[in-house]
Write a protein that holds these residues in place. Structure first.
Motif, PDB file in Angstrom:
ATOM      1  N   ASP A  83       0.828  -1.208   0.000  1.00 35.60           N
ATOM      2  CA  ASP A  83       0.000   0.000   0.000  1.00 35.60           C
ATOM      3  C   ASP A  83       0.861   1.256   0.000  1.00 35.60           C
ATOM      4  O   ASP A  83       0.542   2.252  -0.668  1.00 35.60           O
ATOM      5  N   LYS A  84       1.970   1.227   0.739  1.00 32.57           N
ATOM      6  CA  LYS A  84       2.858   2.392   0.787  1.00 32.57           C
ATOM      7  C   LYS A  84       3.485   2.635  -0.586  1.00 32.57           C
ATOM      8  O   LYS A  84       3.578   3.792  -1.034  1.00 32.57           O
ATOM      9  N   ALA A  85       3.901   1.576  -1.268  1.00 32.45           N
ATOM     10  CA  ALA A  85       4.474   1.725  -2.607  1.00 32.45           C
ATOM     11  C   ALA A  85       3.464   2.339  -3.561  1.00 32.45           C
ATOM     12  O   ALA A  85       3.784   3.246  -4.344  1.00 32.45           O
ATOM     13  N   ALA A  86       2.233   1.846  -3.504  1.00 33.68           N
ATOM     14  CA  ALA A  86       1.196   2.380  -4.381  1.00 33.68           C
ATOM     15  C   ALA A  86       0.918   3.852  -4.073  1.00 33.68           C
ATOM     16  O   ALA A  86       0.736   4.668  -4.992  1.00 33.68           O
ATOM     17  N   ALA A  87       0.887   4.214  -2.789  1.00 30.81           N
ATOM     18  CA  ALA A  87       0.622   5.599  -2.408  1.00 30.81           C
ATOM     19  C   ALA A  87       1.734   6.532  -2.870  1.00 30.81           C
ATOM     20  O   ALA A  87       1.470   7.654  -3.344  1.00 30.81           O
ATOM     21  N   VAL A 136      11.660  -1.861  -2.481  1.00 28.98           N
ATOM     22  CA  VAL A 136      11.299  -2.577  -1.260  1.00 28.98           C
ATOM     23  C   VAL A 136      12.511  -3.287  -0.672  1.00 28.98           C
ATOM     24  O   VAL A 136      12.741  -3.266   0.546  1.00 28.98           O
ATOM     25  N   LEU A 137      13.324  -3.910  -1.526  1.00 29.18           N
ATOM     26  CA  LEU A 137      14.527  -4.582  -1.028  1.00 29.18           C
ATOM     27  C   LEU A 137      15.494  -3.574  -0.410  1.00 29.18           C
ATOM     28  O   LEU A 137      16.121  -3.857   0.617  1.00 29.18           O
ATOM     29  N   ARG A 138      15.607  -2.395  -1.016  1.00 32.78           N
ATOM     30  CA  ARG A 138      16.483  -1.368  -0.435  1.00 32.78           C
ATOM     31  C   ARG A 138      15.969  -0.922   0.926  1.00 32.78           C
ATOM     32  O   ARG A 138      16.750  -0.671   1.854  1.00 32.78           O
ATOM     33  N   ALA A 139      14.663  -0.814   1.068  1.00 36.59           N
ATOM     34  CA  ALA A 139      14.096  -0.429   2.360  1.00 36.59           C
ATOM     35  C   ALA A 139      14.367  -1.492   3.415  1.00 36.59           C
ATOM     36  O   ALA A 139      14.678  -1.177   4.581  1.00 36.59           O
ATOM     37  N   MET A 140      14.260  -2.761   3.034  1.00 30.81           N
ATOM     38  CA  MET A 140      14.606  -3.843   3.954  1.00 30.81           C
ATOM     39  C   MET A 140      16.059  -3.752   4.380  1.00 30.81           C
ATOM     40  O   MET A 140      16.388  -3.897   5.566  1.00 30.81           O
ATOM     41  N   GLU A 141      16.943  -3.492   3.416  1.00 28.25           N
ATOM     42  CA  GLU A 141      18.368  -3.371   3.728  1.00 28.25           C
ATOM     43  C   GLU A 141      18.625  -2.211   4.683  1.00 28.25           C
ATOM     44  O   GLU A 141      19.452  -2.319   5.590  1.00 28.25           O
ATOM     45  N   GLU A 142      17.905  -1.127   4.493  1.00 28.24           N
ATOM     46  CA  GLU A 142      18.101   0.037   5.372  1.00 28.24           C
ATOM     47  C   GLU A 142      17.753  -0.311   6.812  1.00 28.24           C
ATOM     48  O   GLU A 142      18.472   0.055   7.751  1.00 28.24           O
ATOM     49  N   VAL A 143      16.650  -1.024   7.002  1.00 27.48           N
ATOM     50  CA  VAL A 143      16.233  -1.412   8.350  1.00 27.48           C
ATOM     51  C   VAL A 143      17.239  -2.387   8.962  1.00 27.48           C
ATOM     52  O   VAL A 143      17.637  -2.239  10.129  1.00 27.48           O
ATOM     53  N   MET A 144      17.659  -3.385   8.181  1.00 25.10           N
ATOM     54  CA  MET A 144      18.593  -4.382   8.720  1.00 25.10           C
ATOM     55  C   MET A 144      19.957  -3.768   9.000  1.00 25.10           C
ATOM     56  O   MET A 144      20.605  -4.103  10.004  1.00 25.10           O
ATOM     57  N   THR A 145      20.413  -2.875   8.135  1.00 25.44           N
ATOM     58  CA  THR A 145      21.709  -2.236   8.343  1.00 25.44           C
ATOM     59  C   THR A 145      21.692  -1.362   9.603  1.00 25.44           C
ATOM     60  O   THR A 145      22.681  -1.308  10.346  1.00 25.44           O
ATOM     61  N   ALA A 146      20.559  -0.717   9.853  1.00 23.88           N
ATOM     62  CA  ALA A 146      20.427   0.100  11.068  1.00 23.88           C
ATOM     63  C   ALA A 146      20.442  -0.766  12.323  1.00 23.88           C
ATOM     64  O   ALA A 146      20.778  -0.293  13.408  1.00 23.88           O
ATOM     65  N   GLY A 147      20.078  -2.042  12.159  1.00 19.95           N
ATOM     66  CA  GLY A 147      20.097  -2.965  13.296  1.00 19.95           C
ATOM     67  C   GLY A 147      18.871  -2.883  14.180  1.00 19.95           C
ATOM     68  O   GLY A 147      18.790  -3.582  15.197  1.00 19.95           O
ATOM     69  N   SER A 148      17.921  -2.056  13.808  1.00 17.57           N
ATOM     70  CA  SER A 148      16.712  -1.901  14.614  1.00 17.57           C
ATOM     71  C   SER A 148      15.668  -1.175  13.768  1.00 17.57           C
ATOM     72  O   SER A 148      16.019  -0.259  12.998  1.00 17.57           O
ATOM     73  N   PRO A 149      14.390  -1.551  13.897  1.00 18.73           N
ATOM     74  CA  PRO A 149      13.882  -2.645  14.728  1.00 18.73           C
ATOM     75  C   PRO A 149      13.996  -3.987  14.017  1.00 18.73           C
ATOM     76  O   PRO A 149      13.787  -4.074  12.812  1.00 18.73           O
TER      77      PRO A 149
END
Length: 360
Positions: free
Chosen positions: A28-32, A317-330
């Protein structure tokens, strides 16, 4: 003019509804953010709960109901009290076979920030496993004779048709040609002198038609070893139903765990809908606790975006996942965090940026 993607949503069992909710949030966020497309989701309450109430895993006319959708988003199948062969054959495999979803795509790729048990120099993991998804060892051919007697016999027959074998191998070579990658076949021709020798012969025949695509062939036991010792040698892998089922979980373990294991069941002709799913199972032991990792469901949503022609958003979407994992949280407990399923889903959605605006 904005286009609408009509998606059938089957949350399923256990943690399925929890992780799928976060995948839907990201879609939904991607579509918005894009504004040029939208999603229309239709929920189907099928699964083991439906089975316990109605004696079947899906509605009698379930396949007919699903046929008009652009894609199917599946959460998980399986729950205590319902035999696994019923939950699998009467929903997941029924959909795969009815819609001729003969291509199973399992990305085995270590994203930035994802954990891996391999030492740093071995972490070059970026392969796509293309698994035959309809026949082979999961064709359902066999019998049980003399049940309960000392002479009882169980027969499980692997079915390898020329049509089925050739089309999955050709699909792998088409992907290799398109993306400039090598294609590796994984079989067991030294021991399975009929099915796997046939597979190897067809692989060699198709390879001749793609002289510009480097091709290799490994026995499944040797390939399993090299998945660990030298995963970088594999780019596109094509294999049978059973072997693909096994080696992709091995690959998932190397690339970050089942919490990052996504899968797509594709009908390349698009005559029927394709289906996208996290492949970690229903995990009933943690269902309802809010600790399930939603990243596999989010990754399968990324695969859906690719399939629907929104590839730039699939990559985003994959880049957003990487950003979260690289930050280590949450992160959820399986990734050494203490966040909830919802926390992670919200974080990925917030990290999602319109393609072209993401700075690295």
């Amino acid at each position: 003019m904005s286009k609408t993607h009509n998606i059938a949503v089957i949350p399923g069992d256990g943690i399925g509804p929890e992780v799928l909710r976060e995948g839907l949030r990201v879609l939904d966020k991607a579509a918005a953010l894009d504004g040029g497309f939208s999603f229309h989701f239709t929920n189907f309450p099928w699964g083991c709960g439906f089975y316990k109430e109605h004696g079947q895993m899906m509605a009698e006319d379930g396949i007919e109901q699903l046929q008009s959708f652009d894609a199917i988003y599946l959460g998980a199948v399986g729950y205590p009290g319902v035999p696994d062969h019923i939950s699998l054959w009467d929903l997941l495999l029924k959909i795969r076979k009815s819609f001729d979803q003969y291509v199973n795509l399992r990305p085995v790729k270590r994203l930035e920030g994802a954990p891996s048990p391999l030492v740093e120099e071995k972490r070059n993991i970026d392969m796509l496993v293309i698994r035959e998804n309809i026949e082979g060892e999961y064709a359902g051919a066999g019998d049980r004779l003399y049940r309960g007697q000392p002479e009882e016999v169980a027969l499980q027959t692997g079915v390898f048709s020329r049509k089925g074998t050739e089309r999955i191998i050709r699909h792998a070579f088409e992907q290799g040609w398109r993306y400039g990658k090598s294609v590796t076949s994984i079989s067991k021709g030294n021991a399975l002198q009929y099915s796997m020798v046939f597979w190897d012969e067809v692989f060699a025949e198709v390879a001749e038609e793609y002289p510009d695509v480097p091709s290799y062939s490994y026995l499944v036991d040797a390939a399993s070893m090299f998945f660990v010792l030298d995963p970088g040698r594999f780019e596109i892998v094509v294999t049978s139903n059973l072997f693909g089922d096994i080696i992709t979980d091995l690959g998932a373990g190397l690339a970050g765990g089942l919490g990052l294991a996504a899968g797509a069941n594709i009908n390349p002709s698009r005559k029927y809908p394709s289906m996208f799913e996290p492949v970690h199972g229903s995990a009933p032991d943690i269902a309802g606790k809010g600790t399930a990792n939603p990243l596999a469901a989010v990754w399968s949503a990324s695969q859906m975006l690719d399939f629907l022609g929104e590839e730039k958003w699939g990559s985003a979407v994959l880049r957003a996942m990487e950003e979260v994992m690289t930050a280590g949280s949450p992160l959820t407990p399986d990734m050494k965090g203490n966040a909830t399923t919802e926390d992670v889903g919200i974080a990925v959605a917030e990290a999602l940026q319109k393609p072209g605006t993401h700075e690295r």
